[in-house]
Motif scaffolding. Sequence first.
Motif, PDB file in Angstrom:
ATOM      1  N   UNK A  84       0.836  -1.198   0.000  1.00  0.00           N
ATOM      2  CA  UNK A  84       0.000   0.000   0.000  1.00  0.00           C
ATOM      3  C   UNK A  84       0.871   1.249   0.000  1.00  0.00           C
ATOM      4  N   UNK A  85       0.230   2.392  -0.250  1.00  0.00           N
ATOM      5  CA  UNK A  85       0.932   3.673  -0.192  1.00  0.00           C
ATOM      6  C   UNK A  85       0.664   4.337   1.159  1.00  0.00           C
ATOM      7  N   UNK A  86       1.323   5.447   1.465  1.00  0.00           N
ATOM      8  CA  UNK A  86       1.156   6.087   2.777  1.00  0.00           C
ATOM      9  C   UNK A  86      -0.287   6.490   3.104  1.00  0.00           C
ATOM     10  N   UNK A  87      -1.021   6.956   2.112  1.00  0.00           N
ATOM     11  CA  UNK A  87      -2.407   7.363   2.356  1.00  0.00           C
ATOM     12  C   UNK A  87      -3.277   6.163   2.729  1.00  0.00           C
ATOM     13  N   UNK A  88      -3.069   5.049   2.035  1.00  0.00           N
ATOM     14  CA  UNK A  88      -3.869   3.859   2.312  1.00  0.00           C
ATOM     15  C   UNK A  88      -3.579   3.299   3.703  1.00  0.00           C
ATOM     16  N   UNK A 121      -2.400   4.931   6.210  1.00  0.00           N
ATOM     17  CA  UNK A 121      -2.896   5.927   7.164  1.00  0.00           C
ATOM     18  C   UNK A 121      -4.379   5.669   7.443  1.00  0.00           C
ATOM     19  N   UNK A 122      -5.135   5.463   6.392  1.00  0.00           N
ATOM     20  CA  UNK A 122      -6.566   5.187   6.528  1.00  0.00           C
ATOM     21  C   UNK A 122      -6.816   3.900   7.326  1.00  0.00           C
ATOM     22  N   UNK A 123      -6.059   2.856   7.025  1.00  0.00           N
ATOM     23  CA  UNK A 123      -6.195   1.580   7.747  1.00  0.00           C
ATOM     24  C   UNK A 123      -5.847   1.775   9.225  1.00  0.00           C
ATOM     25  N   UNK A 156      -2.322   8.422  11.750  1.00  0.00           N
ATOM     26  CA  UNK A 156      -1.076   8.718  11.044  1.00  0.00           C
ATOM     27  C   UNK A 156      -0.680   7.485  10.245  1.00  0.00           C
ATOM     28  N   UNK A 157       0.155   7.681   9.216  1.00  0.00           N
ATOM     29  CA  UNK A 157       0.646   6.509   8.491  1.00  0.00           C
ATOM     30  C   UNK A 157       1.661   5.746   9.341  1.00  0.00           C
ATOM     31  N   UNK A 158       1.893   4.524   8.990  1.00  0.00           N
ATOM     32  CA  UNK A 158       2.906   3.693   9.644  1.00  0.00           C
ATOM     33  C   UNK A 158       3.592   2.858   8.573  1.00  0.00           C
ATOM     34  N   UNK A 159       4.556   2.049   8.958  1.00  0.00           N
ATOM     35  CA  UNK A 159       5.298   1.276   7.970  1.00  0.00           C
ATOM     36  C   UNK A 159       4.689  -0.092   7.673  1.00  0.00           C
ATOM     37  N   UNK A 160       4.149  -0.750   8.698  1.00  0.00           N
ATOM     38  CA  UNK A 160       3.577  -2.087   8.519  1.00  0.00           C
ATOM     39  C   UNK A 160       2.458  -2.286   9.541  1.00  0.00           C
ATOM     40  N   UNK A 161       1.405  -2.955   9.114  1.00  0.00           N
ATOM     41  CA  UNK A 161       0.298  -3.316  10.002  1.00  0.00           C
ATOM     42  C   UNK A 161      -0.054  -4.773   9.721  1.00  0.00           C
ATOM     43  N   UNK A 162      -0.247  -5.540  10.788  1.00  0.00           N
ATOM     44  CA  UNK A 162      -0.640  -6.946  10.662  1.00  0.00           C
ATOM     45  C   UNK A 162      -2.002  -7.159  11.290  1.00  0.00           C
ATOM     46  N   UNK A 163      -2.812  -7.963  10.631  1.00  0.00           N
ATOM     47  CA  UNK A 163      -4.102  -8.376  11.162  1.00  0.00           C
ATOM     48  C   UNK A 163      -4.118  -9.893  11.198  1.00  0.00           C
ATOM     49  N   UNK A 164      -3.985 -10.447  12.391  1.00  0.00           N
ATOM     50  CA  UNK A 164      -3.937 -11.906  12.558  1.00  0.00           C
ATOM     51  C   UNK A 164      -5.345 -12.479  12.572  1.00  0.00           C
ATOM     52  N   UNK A 224       7.392   3.885   2.932  1.00  0.00           N
ATOM     53  CA  UNK A 224       8.128   3.787   4.198  1.00  0.00           C
ATOM     54  C   UNK A 224       9.339   2.866   4.050  1.00  0.00           C
ATOM     55  N   UNK A 225       9.221   1.819   3.227  1.00  0.00           N
ATOM     56  CA  UNK A 225      10.357   0.927   2.986  1.00  0.00           C
ATOM     57  C   UNK A 225      11.540   1.743   2.482  1.00  0.00           C
ATOM     58  N   UNK A 226      11.301   2.557   1.466  1.00  0.00           N
ATOM     59  CA  UNK A 226      12.386   3.356   0.885  1.00  0.00           C
ATOM     60  C   UNK A 226      12.879   4.440   1.842  1.00  0.00           C
TER      61      UNK A 226
END
Length: 151
Positions: free
Chosen positions: A45-49, A51-53, A62-70, A96-98
């Motif tokens: 995903x991109x930063x906006x996506x 951020x929304x999640x 706020x945006x973040x680098x990684x989100x996990x949903x188990x 965020x990776x870059x």
Amino acid sequence: MEIVFNQMTDHLPDHDYVKDYQTIMEKAGRLMNLDDDLVCSVIFVDPEQIHEINRDYRNIDRPTDVISFAMKDDSSNIFIEEEEKELGDIFINTQAVEDQAREYGHSVRRESCFLFCHGLLHLCGYDHMTPVDEKVMFSLQKDILHEVADQ
């Protein structure tokens, strides 16, 4: 062990992430004695996506680098196919990776692999909310990534 890839952005990691992530998942499986029939999804995903999640599902605006949903975090989730066991979803912010690779002075490959590994460990029930939990998770993360993406 299988990884299903989805992209919600055209901006993808600039390395052979399919091979690298599969190597990480298999090594994690060996180190943690996981079943061979586990499946997870990676969504780029991109930063906006992200951020929304983050805002909608974690109440963090706020945006973040990684989100996990188990999947196992939600008891209403059921396995549709008995032969596969879905771990859950890992959303990776490719910008965020870059940015973080540049900030930390290492390769995009290393940062991308780190974020996937971090997300995978969250899917397997690991967390870093306490110093003890952080030590356990980060040590395992280091063992998994060793010789996979050290650059």
